[in-house]
Design an enzyme around this catalytic site. Structure first.
Site, short mmCIF file in Angstrom:
data_model
loop_
_atom_site.label_atom_id
_atom_site.label_comp_id
_atom_site.label_asym_id
_atom_site.label_seq_id
_atom_site.Cartn_x
_atom_site.Cartn_y
_atom_site.Cartn_z
N ASP A 446 -8.72 -0.55 17.00
CA ASP A 446 -8.18 -1.90 16.96
C ASP A 446 -8.54 -2.50 15.61
O ASP A 446 -9.72 -2.75 15.32
CB ASP A 446 -8.80 -2.72 18.11
CG ASP A 446 -8.21 -4.11 18.24
OD1 ASP A 446 -7.62 -4.61 17.26
OD2 ASP A 446 -8.36 -4.72 19.32
N HIS A 447 -7.50 -2.75 14.79
CA HIS A 447 -7.76 -3.23 13.43
C HIS A 447 -8.28 -4.66 13.38
O HIS A 447 -8.73 -5.12 12.32
CB HIS A 447 -6.48 -3.10 12.58
CG HIS A 447 -6.75 -2.71 11.16
ND1 HIS A 447 -7.93 -2.97 10.51
CD2 HIS A 447 -5.97 -2.06 10.27
CE1 HIS A 447 -7.87 -2.52 9.28
NE2 HIS A 447 -6.70 -1.95 9.10
N ARG A 448 -8.25 -5.37 14.50
CA ARG A 448 -8.89 -6.68 14.54
C ARG A 448 -10.40 -6.54 14.52
O ARG A 448 -11.12 -7.42 14.02
CB ARG A 448 -8.48 -7.44 15.81
CG ARG A 448 -7.01 -7.76 15.94
CD ARG A 448 -6.69 -8.37 17.29
NE ARG A 448 -7.05 -7.47 18.39
CZ ARG A 448 -6.95 -7.78 19.68
NH1 ARG A 448 -6.50 -8.98 20.04
NH2 ARG A 448 -7.29 -6.91 20.60
#
Length: 476
Positions: A446-448
């Site tokens: 998850d790039h968040r």
């Protein structure tokens, strides 16, 4: 007095469940907490205990029917349990019943309900059963043909030749998987008459087929074991043939839940996948040496177990991959434990049970846990609780001969690692070309929560342990 039992929320907040199997029939006498049915939620098959002691008056649903939570599932005549519910009226004695059979039936019926079973109803998930620690039992009915008698007698006589006199006082419900029960129904075999050969008295597909062949049971023969695996043969619902070129299969159960979860994950968390191909020859040599160790012969330690250990070690160094995004609170939640999910493909769909506190386990303990999770999943016995609370997942695509993929995150998790197949390839080794065992790892995150640098370093740490297992001694 009539009492209705409404289908309860089975702890997952799901609005409906599918009735898989009734374990009682109208007219049966049941005790408190006796298992009366198996229902399938969107996550697992769950055994449903009776909240009342009494006589089954009405079954309000048919097997295969989808029931909304809060709908009436079954009605009980509780008054029958107050007066001696165990007293069977003379009118219920079948015509022509022998004196011996009547005596046995009377003995069955007068097996009184224990005093502690007359307590308040104990619904799913609320408190312990009055017979805690014992397996659920189904009380035999007058005229029932489900007792196990001497094996030689059962093998010699056709199914319909079993007499009432063969009925035991209390018959334990036979253990089997949904695909095996479906096969038994097709072949006209009563599972209570089949001698189990599986682990912990589990009736297998081979047991049913062998019994059917011995007694000449009739019915449509299911596909051979070579074409449909017994553990993965049960679809979510019976398919419906539209014409010779089209079949429609209802979207239910685990597959329906998985589809919804994957869509939510794919369109909520910004996925990034990065790949790393590593020389795992040292790991395969380690696995081979452990398999040759007689003291470890009862443990199936494979490359997946080593990968799981590597993941646990790497998560300790990169907590971003062991985190969750809390949108409502506006916070990132970092976990100081690892509940390691192991994706398992079954006939009912994809399930991801997790190993609790995996960071505390040794390599041998991880291997044993993975084996247990896989066997439970294939038998359709994974509980909703086993699939909740995961923090990171592994999917072993290599078992299907696949080198790599781009796995979708399990909702609520920051990362998932796909472990590819081990290939024997020419590879650079110590300045020369040699045949080596090579594997591709694919990490989706998850790039968040995880930057590219953090994800790459995590993947390299996992790869380092697989290329040189001795490096595990340096990590914590």
């Amino acid at each position: 007095m009539m009492q209705d039992f409404l289908l309860p929320d089975l702890g997952e907040g799901l609005p409906e469940a599918e009735l898989v199997t009734w374990l009682v029939a109208e007219g049966d006498e049941v005790s408190l907490n006796q298992t009366i049915a198996e229902v399938e939620t969107a996550k697992a098959v769950v055994e449903l205990p009776s909240p009342f002691a009494g006589r089954v008056a009405t079954l309000h649903a048919a097997e295969g029917e989808v029931i909304a939570v809060g709908s009436v599932l079954i009605s009980f005549d509780v008054a029958g349990a107050d007066a001696p519910a165990h007293d069977v009226p003379a009118t219920e004695t079948p015509v022509g019943e022998t004196a011996e059979a009547a005596e046995i039936a009377s003995a069955v019926a007068t097996d009184a309900v224990p005093e502690d079973a007359r307590a308040e109803p104990n619904l799913v998930g609320y408190g312990a059963s009055p017979r805690a620690g014992s397996r659920p039992q189904r009380r035999a009915r007058v005229g029932a043909r489900q007792a196990r008698t001497d094996t030689a007698v059962l093998e010699a006589a056709p199914h319909d030749a079993i007499q009432l006199g063969d009925v035991e006082q209390v018959v334990e419900r036979p253990r089997s998987t949904p695909p095996v029960r479906a096969l038994a129904k097709q072949l006209g075999v009563d599972l209570a008459l089949v001698e189990p050969t599986g682990p912990t008295d589990l009736i297998t597909r081979a047991d049913v087929e062998a019994y059917a062949e011995r007694v000449g049971a009739t019915g449509a023969v299911a596909p051979a074991a070579s074409t449909v695996d017994a553990a993965d043969a049960a679809p979510d619902a019976p398919p419906r043939e539209v014409d010779a070129r089209t079949t429609r299969i209802p979207i239910r159960g685990v597959r329906k839940h998985t589809a919804a979860a994957m869509v939510q994950s794919a369109f909520t968390a910004p996925h990034v996948t990065t790949f790393l191909t590593v020389d795992v020859t040292a790991t395969t040599e380690l696995v081979a040496s452990l398999k040759a160790d007689r003291s470890l012969q009862d443990h199936r330690i494979g490359v997946l177990a080593v990968a799981a250990k590597a993941v646990c070690l790497a998560l300790g160094r990169h907590p971003e991959l062991n985190s969750a995004w809390d949108e409502a609170a506006g916070e990132i939640v970092q976990h100081h434990y690892v509940n390691l999910g192991i994706a398992a493909a079954t006939g009912r769909g994809l399930v991801v049970p997790n190993i609790r506190d995996a960071q505390e386990l040794t390599l041998v303990e991880l291997a044993d846990s993975i084996r247990t999770l896989a066997e439970t999943a294939r038998a359709g016995k994974t509980s909703p609780a086993d699939m909740a609370g995961g923090t990171f997942s592994i999917t072993n695509v290599g078992v299907f001969g696949v080198d790599a993929g781009t796995p979708i995150l399990n909702p609520g998790e920051a990362g998932i690692l796909a472990v590819g197949a081990v290939r024997r390839r020419p590879w650079e080794h110590r300045g020369a070309i040699a045949l080596r065992d090579v594997m591709t790892l694919a990490l989706s995150f998850d790039h968040r929560l995880v930057d590219g640098e953090q994800g790459s370093k995590f993947l390299v740490d996992v790869g380092d342990v697989l290329s040189e297992p001795g490096r595990a001694m340096l990590l914590r």
